[in-house]
Write an enzyme that holds these catalytic residues in place. Structure first.
Site, mmCIF file in Angstrom:
data_model
loop_
_atom_site.group_PDB
_atom_site.id
_atom_site.type_symbol
_atom_site.label_atom_id
_atom_site.label_comp_id
_atom_site.label_asym_id
_atom_site.label_seq_id
_atom_site.Cartn_x
_atom_site.Cartn_y
_atom_site.Cartn_z
ATOM 1 N N HIS A 7 0.828 -1.210 0.000
ATOM 2 C CA HIS A 7 0.000 0.000 0.000
ATOM 3 C C HIS A 7 0.858 1.255 0.000
ATOM 4 O O HIS A 7 0.388 2.327 0.341
ATOM 5 C CB HIS A 7 -0.962 0.009 1.192
ATOM 6 C CG HIS A 7 -1.682 -1.281 1.394
ATOM 7 N ND1 HIS A 7 -1.221 -2.267 2.243
ATOM 8 C CD2 HIS A 7 -2.804 -1.766 0.814
ATOM 9 C CE1 HIS A 7 -2.043 -3.324 2.190
ATOM 10 N NE2 HIS A 7 -3.008 -3.043 1.332
HETATM 11 S S1 FES Z 1 1.772 -0.546 3.229
HETATM 12 FE FE1 FES Z 1 0.161 -1.912 3.735
HETATM 13 S S2 FES Z 1 1.209 -3.662 4.429
HETATM 14 FE FE2 FES Z 1 2.797 -2.267 3.985
#
Ligand code: FES
Length: 138
Positions: free
Chosen positions: A103
């Site tokens: 993410h």
């Molecule tokens: S940014 Fe979501 S698990 Fe690493």
């Protein structure tokens, strides 16, 4: 006598020889089933980590508090993203630290969260230097 694999997996301390790790290189080892990143930081990476206004960080912590005094070139962190547990990639991202592709969390050369949804820094596991070139994790 070294502990066998099942003892290590259950949580025995591990020793890691740092002498083959060149400056600018990262290695990954496993302790208690968790990936541990060990980074041999360059002078530039250390300077960048220390030039930061700590109060501006999402999880304020000095670089000095995250490494062992006198061994400032070595960063040892648990390589599990503090967002949802993916494994970040070392030496990636706009801060030359770690990048989590799941993410988009970006950690700096001290393993501190700088951008993205992760709420906190990559944790530093318990470890100590047993010689100038060897650490014991756990
Ligand atoms: S940014 Fe979501 S698990 Fe690493």
């Amino acid at each position: 006598m070294n502990p066998d694999a099942s003892t290590i997996a259950a949580g025995a301390p591990i020793e890691v020889d740092l002498s083959p790790v060149a400056e600018g290189q990262d290695i990954k080892v496993f302790w208690r089933g968790k990936p541990i990143y060990i980074s041999h930081r360059t002078k530039k990476q250390i300077e960048e980590a220390r030039a930061v206004n700590v109060a501006s960080l999402p999880d304020p912590q000095t670089d000095e508090a995250r490494v062992k005094s006198g061994h400032d070139q070595w960063l040892v962190v648990i390589g599990i993203c503090t967002h949802l547990g993916c494994i970040p990639i070392a030496h990636e991202g706009s801060y030359d630290g770690f990048f989590c592709p799941c993410h988009g969390s970006v950690y700096d050369t001290s393993g501190r969260i700088r951008q993205g949804p992760a709420p906190s820094n990559l944790p530093v596991p318990p470890y100590q230097f047993v010689s100038d070139t060897k650490i014991q994790i756990g």
